[in-house]
Design a protein around this motif. Structure first.
Motif, short mmCIF file in Angstrom:
data_model
loop_
_atom_site.label_atom_id
_atom_site.label_comp_id
_atom_site.label_asym_id
_atom_site.label_seq_id
_atom_site.Cartn_x
_atom_site.Cartn_y
_atom_site.Cartn_z
N UNK A 89 -1.44 -12.24 -1.90
CA UNK A 89 -2.61 -12.69 -2.65
C UNK A 89 -3.87 -12.63 -1.80
N UNK A 90 -4.93 -12.14 -2.40
CA UNK A 90 -6.19 -11.95 -1.69
C UNK A 90 -6.33 -10.58 -1.06
N UNK A 91 -5.26 -9.81 -1.06
CA UNK A 91 -5.29 -8.49 -0.46
C UNK A 91 -5.88 -7.42 -1.37
N UNK A 121 -9.17 -8.78 -3.87
CA UNK A 121 -8.89 -10.19 -4.21
C UNK A 121 -7.74 -10.28 -5.20
N UNK A 122 -6.68 -9.59 -4.90
CA UNK A 122 -5.55 -9.52 -5.83
C UNK A 122 -4.89 -10.87 -6.01
N UNK A 123 -4.42 -11.10 -7.22
CA UNK A 123 -3.76 -12.35 -7.59
C UNK A 123 -2.34 -12.06 -8.06
N UNK A 153 1.99 -8.53 -6.29
CA UNK A 153 1.16 -9.44 -5.50
C UNK A 153 1.96 -10.72 -5.28
N UNK A 154 2.38 -10.92 -4.05
CA UNK A 154 3.25 -12.05 -3.76
C UNK A 154 3.18 -12.38 -2.27
#
Length: 130
Positions: free
Chosen positions: A14-16, A85-87, A128-129
């Motif tokens: 997450x956030x990547x 900002x991947x969730x 996303x994990x």
């Protein structure tokens, strides 16, 4: 043979960030609007972002505005989706698809349903994990 091939997916925290690529072959990319769609397990395929054939206009679904950026390079026959900002809720298989520019507008393309398109590629998995 008209073909769009997706690549660039993977596992990210997450956030990547990830950048997806869509390689076009068998047709003149300049004449097509291109969209990125995604499908999460148990959910319908949804439009994420679409870009016009030539004037650069774009559409983003609300959940990705400010985080994702779509772009294209017609000379290289490539379309990209930069995802920042991947969730966890962005986890899905991502697909690119095209429609001839005279068929519809960019914004309408991105709300079309899966069955409205003739064919789909295999997609690229984004997870996303932490």
């Amino acid at each position: 043979q008209v073909q769009l091939v997706e690549s660039g997916g993977g596992l990210v925290q997450p956030g990547g960030s990830l950048r997806l690529s869509c390689a076009a072959s068998g047709f003149t990319l300049d004449y097509y609007h291109i969209g990125w769609f995604r499908q999460a397990p148990g959910k319908e395929r949804e439009g994420v972002s679409c870009i016009s054939s030539s004037d650069g206009s774009t559409y983003y679904t609300d959940s990705v505005k400010g985080r994702f950026t779509i772009s294209r390079d017609n000379a290289k026959k490539m379309v990209y989706l930069q995802m920042n900002s991947l969730k966890p809720e962005d986890t899905a298989v991502y697909y690119c698809v095209g429609v001839p520019r005279g068929v519809t507008t960019v914004s309408k393309m991105c709300v079309m349903r899966q069955g409205d398109f003739g064919s789909w590629g295999q997609g690229t998995q984004v997870t996303v994990s932490s």
